[in-house]
Write a protein that holds these residues in place. Structure first.
Motif, PDB file in Angstrom:
ATOM      1  N   VAL A 150     -25.102 -57.067   6.739  1.00  0.00           N
ATOM      2  CA  VAL A 150     -26.368 -57.035   7.479  1.00  0.00           C
ATOM      3  C   VAL A 150     -26.123 -56.654   8.940  1.00  0.00           C
ATOM      4  O   VAL A 150     -26.870 -55.865   9.525  1.00  0.00           O
ATOM      5  N   MET A 151     -25.066 -57.193   9.524  1.00  0.00           N
ATOM      6  CA  MET A 151     -24.785 -56.880  10.924  1.00  0.00           C
ATOM      7  C   MET A 151     -24.496 -55.391  11.126  1.00  0.00           C
ATOM      8  O   MET A 151     -24.865 -54.805  12.147  1.00  0.00           O
ATOM      9  N   ARG A 152     -23.856 -54.757  10.153  1.00  0.00           N
ATOM     10  CA  ARG A 152     -23.606 -53.318  10.275  1.00  0.00           C
ATOM     11  C   ARG A 152     -24.910 -52.527  10.331  1.00  0.00           C
ATOM     12  O   ARG A 152     -24.990 -51.471  10.981  1.00  0.00           O
ATOM     13  N   ILE A 153     -25.928 -53.038   9.672  1.00  0.00           N
ATOM     14  CA  ILE A 153     -27.204 -52.320   9.615  1.00  0.00           C
ATOM     15  C   ILE A 153     -27.944 -52.409  10.955  1.00  0.00           C
ATOM     16  O   ILE A 153     -28.864 -51.630  11.219  1.00  0.00           O
ATOM     17  N   LEU A 154     -27.525 -53.322  11.830  1.00  0.00           N
ATOM     18  CA  LEU A 154     -28.120 -53.374  13.165  1.00  0.00           C
ATOM     19  C   LEU A 154     -27.887 -52.078  13.940  1.00  0.00           C
ATOM     20  O   LEU A 154     -28.602 -51.792  14.903  1.00  0.00           O
ATOM     21  N   ASP A 155     -26.905 -51.299  13.540  1.00  0.00           N
ATOM     22  CA  ASP A 155     -26.602 -50.036  14.219  1.00  0.00           C
ATOM     23  C   ASP A 155     -27.312 -48.843  13.581  1.00  0.00           C
ATOM     24  O   ASP A 155     -27.010 -47.695  13.919  1.00  0.00           O
ATOM     25  N   THR A 156     -28.236 -49.103  12.680  1.00  0.00           N
ATOM     26  CA  THR A 156     -28.935 -48.029  11.961  1.00  0.00           C
ATOM     27  C   THR A 156     -30.429 -48.076  12.283  1.00  0.00           C
ATOM     28  O   THR A 156     -30.904 -49.015  12.930  1.00  0.00           O
ATOM     29  N   PRO A 157     -31.191 -47.099  11.805  1.00  0.00           N
ATOM     30  CA  PRO A 157     -32.646 -47.140  12.006  1.00  0.00           C
ATOM     31  C   PRO A 157     -33.343 -48.268  11.242  1.00  0.00           C
ATOM     32  O   PRO A 157     -34.560 -48.419  11.371  1.00  0.00           O
ATOM     33  N   TYR A 158     -32.576 -49.021  10.470  1.00  0.00           N
ATOM     34  CA  TYR A 158     -33.177 -50.060   9.623  1.00  0.00           C
ATOM     35  C   TYR A 158     -32.937 -51.451  10.200  1.00  0.00           C
ATOM     36  O   TYR A 158     -32.961 -52.455   9.483  1.00  0.00           O
ATOM     37  N   ALA A 159     -32.719 -51.513  11.527  1.00  0.00           N
ATOM     38  CA  ALA A 159     -32.349 -52.777  12.169  1.00  0.00           C
ATOM     39  C   ALA A 159     -33.436 -53.829  12.040  1.00  0.00           C
ATOM     40  O   ALA A 159     -33.134 -55.027  11.987  1.00  0.00           O
ATOM     41  N   TYR A 160     -34.694 -53.434  12.010  1.00  0.00           N
ATOM     42  CA  TYR A 160     -35.773 -54.426  11.980  1.00  0.00           C
ATOM     43  C   TYR A 160     -35.626 -55.348  10.779  1.00  0.00           C
ATOM     44  O   TYR A 160     -35.709 -56.575  10.901  1.00  0.00           O
ATOM     45  N   ASP A 161     -35.399 -54.762   9.601  1.00  0.00           N
ATOM     46  CA  ASP A 161     -35.244 -55.572   8.393  1.00  0.00           C
ATOM     47  C   ASP A 161     -33.968 -56.409   8.446  1.00  0.00           C
ATOM     48  O   ASP A 161     -33.928 -57.519   7.910  1.00  0.00           O
ATOM     49  N   ALA A 162     -32.928 -55.875   9.096  1.00  0.00           N
ATOM     50  CA  ALA A 162     -31.682 -56.637   9.228  1.00  0.00           C
ATOM     51  C   ALA A 162     -31.889 -57.859  10.123  1.00  0.00           C
ATOM     52  O   ALA A 162     -31.376 -58.950   9.837  1.00  0.00           O
ATOM     53  N   LEU A 163     -32.644 -57.709  11.195  1.00  0.00           N
ATOM     54  CA  LEU A 163     -32.940 -58.839  12.084  1.00  0.00           C
ATOM     55  C   LEU A 163     -33.678 -59.935  11.321  1.00  0.00           C
ATOM     56  O   LEU A 163     -33.378 -61.134  11.464  1.00  0.00           O
ATOM     57  N   ARG A 164     -34.626 -59.535  10.525  1.00  0.00           N
ATOM     58  CA  ARG A 164     -35.389 -60.525   9.748  1.00  0.00           C
ATOM     59  C   ARG A 164     -34.478 -61.265   8.766  1.00  0.00           C
ATOM     60  O   ARG A 164     -34.579 -62.490   8.615  1.00  0.00           O
ATOM     61  N   ALA A 165     -33.601 -60.534   8.096  1.00  0.00           N
ATOM     62  CA  ALA A 165     -32.693 -61.171   7.146  1.00  0.00           C
ATOM     63  C   ALA A 165     -31.772 -62.162   7.848  1.00  0.00           C
ATOM     64  O   ALA A 165     -31.549 -63.278   7.354  1.00  0.00           O
ATOM     65  N   LEU A 166     -31.240 -61.801   9.011  1.00  0.00           N
ATOM     66  CA  LEU A 166     -30.358 -62.712   9.744  1.00  0.00           C
ATOM     67  C   LEU A 166     -31.099 -63.985  10.133  1.00  0.00           C
ATOM     68  O   LEU A 166     -30.554 -65.095  10.031  1.00  0.00           O
ATOM     69  N   GLY A 167     -32.343 -63.850  10.587  1.00  0.00           N
ATOM     70  CA  GLY A 167     -33.110 -65.031  10.948  1.00  0.00           C
ATOM     71  C   GLY A 167     -33.351 -65.941   9.763  1.00  0.00           C
ATOM     72  O   GLY A 167     -33.289 -67.169   9.885  1.00  0.00           O
ATOM     73  N   ARG A 168     -33.620 -65.361   8.592  1.00  0.00           N
ATOM     74  CA  ARG A 168     -33.855 -66.178   7.402  1.00  0.00           C
ATOM     75  C   ARG A 168     -32.563 -66.837   6.906  1.00  0.00           C
ATOM     76  O   ARG A 168     -32.593 -67.938   6.358  1.00  0.00           O
TER      77      ARG A 168
END
Length: 367
Positions: A150-168
């Protein structure tokens, strides 16, 4: 074929079709020689409704095409049946896991520990598969092993969904705290306004420190954009007490979704259900067809969270549960899934508002 057509029409239209209807539809979906896509769609969404046929579905896995395995694996997954796992592993190897959010949510009924070894490589190969991030968010802390992906996806255009997953995922994702703080403060190059709000909320969820989330909520109130942060105000609850008055004013917004979110947030902040209940009740339309433009299911869910103080909603919820026909206008292709989700929301809300035996007969038919 006429009997199959009748049965398929019945299971899509009615919440409680005759038992023979599901039997016919399941048999057709398990038979690799038939060509009814409607029957396949129905079975893949059926979940507990076809639990009586779980053995037949499990025995049919691996005997047909990859497409058929996808249908049958989803059917088993919807029951939480781990016999779906071998087929899901095969599908993942072929990059054929479900890619849309409604169907990926079905997989959340399976144990995270069993399915994560399938999901993690898929995320590494295809970070654009944001529906899989939705699955991690639903699993919450159980999805902790996937934090590196998930953290790797923070560097992509899909960061919004990654942020939500980390919070959950919450505290098990504490390794991401510094990166989340960078997003929340705008120091990260990928940060934008929606990212800032979500990152601040995620930072609070993984660290337990609400400072950034409170700062972002306060900034939203000052800028007049507080409606976008209402879910975060609700999560903060009494910590956001300084914003109770502007949140209350938003219960009179022109937008139904904003009114519902504001009513919920005000109750969470103050503990006072009186201003919120009429706002929420006004959005529970008995004639709702499932249109996503209307926050009916959300309003029901929030009334259920309030429990006994929302007792005036009980008779309305009972009436909605007693309706025979499914929702007719959800997102395309997921009528059964959307209706089952609404029924679960109604039932759980009623059981919290009016605990006892009254909802039990209604609960049994969708389990």
């Amino acid at each position: 074929m006429i009997r199959l057509a009748e049965a398929t029409k019945a299971v899509f239209r009615h919440r409680r079709p005759e038992p023979w209807c599901w039997a016919v539809v399941v048999e057709a979906a398990c038979d690799g020689t038939h060509t009814s896509r409607d029957a396949d769609q129905a079975v893949s969404q059926a979940g507990p409704a076809v639990s009586a046929h779980a053995d037949l579905i499990a025995e049919s896995l691996g005997r047909g095409s990859v497409y058929r395995d996808n249908v049958l694996a989803l059917a088993l997954a919807g029951m939480g049946d781990v016999r779906a796992l071998p087929a899901l592993r095969r599908l993942a190897d072929d990059n054929r896991l479900p890619g849309d959010r409604p169907r990926v949510r079905i997989l959340a009924a399976l144990p995270a520990a069993e399915l994560l070894p399938v999901v993690r490589p898929a995320l590494r190969r295809e970070p654009e598969r944001t529906a899989l991030l939705e699955l991690l968010a639903l699993w919450g802390p159980a999805a902790a092993p996937a934090v590196p992906e998930v953290m790797r996806i923070l560097d992509t255009p899909y960061a919004y969904d990654a942020l939500r997953a980390l919070g959950r995922i919450g505290p098990p994702a504490a390794v991401a705290a510094d990166r989340l703080a960078a997003y929340a403060t705008g120091r990260d190059p990928g940060a934008g306004r929606p990212h800032t709000r979500l990152a601040a909320w995620a930072h609070w969820k993984v660290t337990g420190d609400p400072t950034l989330a409170l700062d972002v909520c306060a900034a939203a109130v000052r800028s007049g954009t507080a409606s976008h942060g209402l879910p975060f105000h609700a999560d903060l609850g009494p910590l956001a007490a300084a914003h109770a008055d502007p949140v209350l004013r938003m219960t009179e917004s022109a937008g139904a979704w904003t009114r519902v979110a504001a009513a919920h947030a005000y109750w969470r902040i103050t503990g006072d259900p009186a201003p919120a209940i009429p706002v929420l009740l006004a959005e529970v339309d008995p004639a709702w067809t499932g249109s996503p433009a209307m926050p009916v299911r959300e309003a029901v869910h929030r009334l259920g969270e309030m429990g006994a103080p929302a007792g005036s909603a009980a008779s309305l919820l009972r009436g909605l549960l007693a309706q025979e026909e499914r929702l007719s206008r959800p997102f395309a292709g997921v009528r059964i899934l959307a209706d089952q989700a609404y029924v679960r929301t109604l039932t759980e809300a009623l059981e919290r508002i009016a605990p006892g035996d009254e909802a039990a007969p209604l609960r049994r038919w969708w389990k």
